[in-house]
Motif scaffolding. Sequence first.
Motif, short mmCIF file in Angstrom:
data_model
loop_
_atom_site.label_atom_id
_atom_site.label_comp_id
_atom_site.label_asym_id
_atom_site.label_seq_id
_atom_site.Cartn_x
_atom_site.Cartn_y
_atom_site.Cartn_z
N SER A 51 2.91 5.62 -13.00
CA SER A 51 3.85 4.66 -13.60
C SER A 51 3.20 3.30 -13.82
CB SER A 51 5.08 4.52 -12.71
OG SER A 51 5.82 5.71 -12.79
N LEU A 52 3.56 2.68 -14.93
CA LEU A 52 3.02 1.35 -15.23
C LEU A 52 3.95 0.32 -14.61
CD1 LEU A 52 2.00 3.26 -17.71
CD2 LEU A 52 1.36 1.12 -18.73
N TYR A 53 4.02 0.32 -13.30
CA TYR A 53 4.96 -0.56 -12.62
C TYR A 53 4.43 -0.91 -11.24
CZ TYR A 53 9.53 -2.45 -11.32
OH TYR A 53 10.57 -3.28 -10.96
N SER A 54 4.64 -2.17 -10.84
CA SER A 54 4.11 -2.62 -9.56
C SER A 54 5.22 -2.89 -8.56
CB SER A 54 3.30 -3.91 -9.77
OG SER A 54 2.52 -3.80 -10.93
N ARG B 221 -0.99 -3.00 -4.23
CA ARG B 221 -0.62 -3.26 -5.63
C ARG B 221 -1.72 -2.78 -6.58
NH1 ARG B 221 2.45 -8.86 -7.27
NH2 ARG B 221 0.40 -9.69 -7.72
N PHE B 222 -2.24 -1.61 -6.29
CA PHE B 222 -3.26 -1.00 -7.15
C PHE B 222 -2.54 -0.03 -8.05
CE2 PHE B 222 -7.97 -0.82 -7.09
CZ PHE B 222 -8.13 -0.03 -8.21
N ASP B 223 -2.22 -0.46 -9.26
CA ASP B 223 -1.42 0.40 -10.13
C ASP B 223 -1.65 0.04 -11.60
OD1 ASP B 223 0.48 -1.77 -10.87
OD2 ASP B 223 0.96 -1.70 -8.76
N PHE C 137 0.86 -1.20 0.00
CA PHE C 137 0.00 0.00 0.00
C PHE C 137 0.88 1.24 0.00
CE2 PHE C 137 -1.71 -3.42 2.47
CZ PHE C 137 -2.91 -3.64 1.84
N TYR C 138 1.49 1.49 1.11
CA TYR C 138 2.48 2.54 1.33
C TYR C 138 2.24 3.74 0.43
CZ TYR C 138 3.47 -1.93 3.14
OH TYR C 138 3.26 -3.13 3.73
N TYR C 139 3.08 3.96 -0.56
CA TYR C 139 2.75 5.02 -1.52
C TYR C 139 2.36 4.39 -2.85
CZ TYR C 139 4.03 9.11 1.17
OH TYR C 139 4.04 10.11 2.09
N ASN C 140 1.38 4.99 -3.48
CA ASN C 140 0.91 4.53 -4.77
C ASN C 140 1.75 5.20 -5.87
OD1 ASN C 140 -0.98 4.59 -7.24
ND2 ASN C 140 -2.03 3.25 -5.82
N PRO C 141 2.03 4.52 -6.98
CA PRO C 141 2.83 5.15 -8.04
C PRO C 141 2.06 6.16 -8.90
CG PRO C 141 2.35 2.89 -8.62
CD PRO C 141 1.78 3.10 -7.25
N ALA C 142 0.89 6.58 -8.45
CA ALA C 142 0.19 7.66 -9.15
C ALA C 142 0.22 8.90 -8.25
CB ALA C 142 -1.26 7.27 -9.43
#
Length: 750
Positions: free
Chosen positions: A258-261, A538-540, A233-238
């Motif tokens: 970012s398109l990265y998990s 892992r919502f990305d 969860f922590y920080y989301n890449p959006a």
Amino acid sequence: MGVTFEKKRKIFHLFTKNFSYYIHVNKYNYLIHLYSGKYLNDISKERVSERYMERYAFLNDEKKETMDEDYYFSFIASQFEVAPFGKGDKRNAPFIIEGEDNIPITNFLFDSYEIIKGPYKKERIRFPYVRFQENDVTTLIITLKDEYKKVYLKLFYEISEKFDCLVRYSKIINKSNENIKVKKLSSFELDLPSSGYKILALKGTWGNDTEVEIIPLNHSLTKISDNHGARGFYYNPAIALISNEATLDNGEVYGISSLYSGDFSYEFKVDEIDQTRIIGGFNDETFEYLLKEKEEISTFQTLFVYSNKGINGMSQLMHEVIRKRIMPQTKNVQKDYILINSWEGYYFDFDTDKIISLIDEAKKCDINLVVIDDGWFKNRNSDTTSLGDWEVDNLKIDLKKVIDHAKSLKMDIGLWIEPEMISPSSYLFKEHPEFALIPENYKHPTLLRHQLVLDLTNNEVITNIFRKMIDIFDEYDISYVKWDFNRYLTESYSPSLPVERKKETNYRFMLGVYDLLYRFTNIYPHILLETCASGGGRFDLGMLFFSPQIWGSDETDIALRASIQYAKNIFYPLRSIGAHVSNRKIGSIQDKACLAFFGTFGYELDITKLNEEDKKQIKFFNSLYKDFHHVVEEGKYYSIFSPFSSNYAAWNVVSNNKKECLVYFMNYKKEQTKSRFLKIKGLSPNKFYFNSLTNDIYKGSFYMNVGLNLSCPMDPYFSALFVLKEVDDIRAKLYRKTKQVDGGKRDKLI
Ligand code: GLA
């Protein structure tokens, strides 16, 4: 054509109708970032570099007599597209490479460029990518060469006029005859000429998966990143970069996703003269890569949108490209499933009879997909065992019988699975202890939820697990899969990698995960995939590339759920957010259904135990789903009230033809007398709309400017979903007449 190159002044212009991005090759062959923002048809009048005061220019060793624009070039003050490392620019750098001399000075200078129609397809990228079609984009590829080593850097810019967005990534190629250590690898750098921005980031933890955090930028280095290996969860890449004057509906906002998990990082630095630098790419805390002679390495893609219509404008651009060009467009997305998941109803405690009864009851309530969550495979009666042993527990559940029964009722069956994991007590671990991600000779690895992670940097492990998955999914007619991931990486130095590549584990692990997902979705494109990670981790966009929906959160109590969904809505299309009606304490079935309606919509409770009234509600919402869920799936999203800065969560979604609008409202704290108006957004001002809240008909401009009157005492967690539906003029007039005649009696015209 979204890219031009003006040879004389060496200026690239990437543009859409609303957005411009200018890059200049200066006379020292540095790539200078000139501008990014609202569309600008020419940059010439701005005398680009002139603003760099002589004070900074004198630091150059160049002769003062060359009073052209490049004279003002300065390591301290210039805005770079690729800043050097170890030279005069002491801000953060996007790329750091080190040769065998152990000196990491990195100085990439312009070499050549190429403009191509359509996306760049010469190589198969191993990461998820934006599925642009030929006519969607123009691609600019700029090649730079390091001043000291024969190492090349390629910058990719895919600019899409159609989707009003830009996609960036990069690649390093070692053409030297020495081994290079890549110590920092970024997808992009973006230098902006001013300060005064804040970041909107999403952070979370289990059970409160997504919260909005506003972070003002100052002169210290701000880093929004993750180092858990496969993002939790922590920080989301959006993230969104918001100018200080921007609001929900006005002002400049950049959306970056970012398109990265795996481990990503965004660094922000306001420099000594108040310019802002942003760098995004692999998190260098957990990334180092050995690039041998002739080898190359690419980054993941990062999606950018620019809006001068505030945060809502940014959300709308993001949602559109994600829906149409990132999420899979295969058959499974088109299916109209209303599902019921067994987890919160039964946990591990079910058998064939219970599932058959669940199917029968679900059928009566117009539910068409029953998902058997955790617990269907051998010995899995708690979360302590069996991950890796993917064989049906025939003593507990007769899966064939269950599927046949469902099919006879024209229903489908789904299964839960957690392929990247291994339980220490599993047969798989007994047979192949080396399959677990534990470095040789390091005893007592960290167990989380009693489990270890598989070493997906090892192709043999991927093949072994995939074979087991094939055995299940070839044998049983499964229509949906919930693909879970319930712990993060620790001690992640792969036993299968050579010593000099141990630090590549987290990066290679993610490639292994994507490889497994590629294999699965290639063979089973008809299976609807929903990914999940301890709820809504892992919502990305990396995951959304494979699965059109991701479970939103294990928190299904509407109090927190509304804020979790609100936060996710900012960057992700509503239809991608897994949302179910459960049996939790706060709120009725109706309250929960109102909220779940703004996600994928489904159930997660033992409906066999519900009373008739609740079942009636379920049937009602399922019919509403058939009539109106397409608005949630395709409509334009507008946030109205943020639960992070007000007492309410409220938003509305408007269909593309503006004829239908769905509104969500939730109150948090008990409020007695309170004047409260809900101003709806995005309607046609001159059309009439019937609203299901008061059963009245008003013009769009009324709803948008006066708003719906919700001024009444309100209990905590009061929530509502209501529909606005356009009616023609005649009906509106008729309605008025009826009102006059019967003294204002409410009339349902729809
Ligand atoms: C995770 C998921 C839950 C459920 C359990 C099963 O926690 O988030 O929804 O599937 O695993 O073990």
